[in-house]
Scaffold this motif. Structure first.
Motif: not given
Length: 134
Positions: A50-68
């Motif tokens: 609950d204090t570290r999942m943001d690291h993975l989610l930031i990677g997901c957001i970056m992947a979405i940004a690149v795909s769009r």
């Protein structure tokens, strides 16, 4: 277990998925600040999902940004000078994290450093030919 279901529910609308993920990241940042202020142990802050999942989610957001596709305003971050500035900002943040592990690292550092790393990876991908010629 939560995120695969979330991805399945919202996979058709990547923009909405990115917004939901960004909201979860913001919640994690607030949670981490609260936990630091109430005195949770550094071990918990470092290891808990609950204090570290943001690291993975930031990677997901970056992947979405690149795909769009990178938006027009994002091009200003894709230059050699911006790449050097981002690396310098990461170095400064890592130094501050080392010098002040609880106050800086667990709050600002853990929020800023994955974002900077994501930007550096994106810059490296886009600027690869230019970086190799330098």
């Amino acid at each position: 277990m939560l995120f695969p279901g979330l991805f399945l529910l919202i996979r058709a609308d990547l923009r909405r998925l990115a917004v939901v993920l960004a909201m979860i990241v913001g919640t994690v940042w607030i949670n981490r600040i609260v936990r630091v202020s109430v005195g949770d142990s550094m071990s918990y802050l470092y290891h808990a999902t609950d204090t570290r999942m943001d690291h993975l989610l930031i990677g997901c957001i970056m992947a979405i940004a690149v795909s769009r596709g990178i938006p027009e305003w994002g091009n200003r971050f894709l230059s050699r000078s911006a790449h050097a500035a981002t690396i310098a900002a990461l170095a400064v943040s890592l130094t501050a994290s080392y010098q002040s592990p609880m106050a800086y690292r667990m709050t600002v550092g853990f929020a800023l450093e994955p974002v900077l790393l994501g930007i550096i990876v994106l810059q490296s991908i886009v600027l690869q030919p230019a970086l190799l010629q330098a």
